[in-house]
Design a protein around this motif. Structure first.
Motif, mmCIF file in Angstrom:
data_model
loop_
_atom_site.group_PDB
_atom_site.id
_atom_site.type_symbol
_atom_site.label_atom_id
_atom_site.label_comp_id
_atom_site.label_asym_id
_atom_site.label_seq_id
_atom_site.Cartn_x
_atom_site.Cartn_y
_atom_site.Cartn_z
ATOM 1 N N ILE A 11 0.853 -1.181 0.000
ATOM 2 C CA ILE A 11 0.000 0.000 0.000
ATOM 3 C C ILE A 11 0.889 1.231 0.000
ATOM 4 C CG2 ILE A 11 -1.714 1.302 1.331
ATOM 5 C CD1 ILE A 11 -2.747 -1.319 0.134
ATOM 6 N N GLU A 12 0.533 2.181 -0.827
ATOM 7 C CA GLU A 12 1.206 3.484 -0.803
ATOM 8 C C GLU A 12 0.141 4.515 -0.485
ATOM 9 O OE1 GLU A 12 3.134 4.683 -4.427
ATOM 10 O OE2 GLU A 12 4.732 3.214 -4.154
ATOM 11 N N ARG A 13 0.505 5.512 0.277
ATOM 12 C CA ARG A 13 -0.463 6.581 0.539
ATOM 13 C C ARG A 13 -0.174 7.708 -0.430
ATOM 14 N NH1 ARG A 13 -4.194 5.365 3.857
ATOM 15 N NH2 ARG A 13 -3.701 3.661 5.229
ATOM 16 N N ASP A 17 -3.770 11.433 1.720
ATOM 17 C CA ASP A 17 -3.623 10.204 2.509
ATOM 18 C C ASP A 17 -4.488 9.053 1.996
ATOM 19 O OD1 ASP A 17 -1.993 9.302 4.548
ATOM 20 O OD2 ASP A 17 -3.638 9.232 5.966
ATOM 21 N N LYS A 18 -4.854 9.088 0.719
ATOM 22 C CA LYS A 18 -5.663 8.000 0.163
ATOM 23 C C LYS A 18 -4.749 6.800 -0.135
ATOM 24 C CE LYS A 18 -9.791 9.923 -1.508
ATOM 25 N NZ LYS A 18 -9.989 11.164 -2.217
ATOM 26 N N PRO A 19 -5.173 5.603 0.267
ATOM 27 C CA PRO A 19 -4.339 4.428 -0.019
ATOM 28 C C PRO A 19 -4.468 3.974 -1.474
ATOM 29 C CG PRO A 19 -6.298 3.760 1.178
ATOM 30 C CD PRO A 19 -6.373 5.257 1.035
ATOM 31 N N THR A 21 -3.324 0.471 -3.730
ATOM 32 C CA THR A 21 -2.759 -0.871 -3.678
ATOM 33 C C THR A 21 -1.871 -1.070 -4.900
ATOM 34 O OG1 THR A 21 -4.786 -1.645 -2.592
ATOM 35 C CG2 THR A 21 -3.328 -3.330 -3.509
ATOM 36 N N ASP A 60 -7.444 0.390 -0.456
ATOM 37 C CA ASP A 60 -6.673 -0.685 0.178
ATOM 38 C C ASP A 60 -7.382 -2.005 -0.097
ATOM 39 O OD1 ASP A 60 -5.495 -2.538 1.842
ATOM 40 O OD2 ASP A 60 -5.294 -1.155 3.524
#
Length: 78
Positions: A11-13, A17-19, A21, A60
């Motif tokens: 996971i990257e933000r 701050d939205k994840p 995948t 996510d």
């Protein structure tokens, strides 16, 4: 051979701050990658893109994506 491709999922933000995948480790043509991305997007009901040989899905989806990829014969490292 799909089973020889070991995929990793993380996971990257991103912005706000939205994840996102990220699925990496594919050894596929762009067309095949687009097709997998399209399948995954439909399956998880999210948008996404193919970037630099990896699939990026909005949100996510660590719970669903490994299972979806294994169903397609991929070896997924978690």
């Amino acid at each position: 051979e799909t089973a020889e491709q070991r995929l990793s999922i993380r996971i990257e933000r991103r912005r706000y701050d939205k994840p996102v995948t990220i699925v990496e480790g594919f050894d596929l043509s762009d067309d095949e990658l687009q097709s997998i991305a399209s399948d995954l997007k439909k399956a998880v009901g999210a948008g996404g893109t193919v970037d630099d040989g990896r699939v990026e899905l909005q949100g996510d989806h660590r719970a669903r994506v490994p299972e979806l990829l294994r169903e397609r014969g991929y070896d997924v490292r978690e």
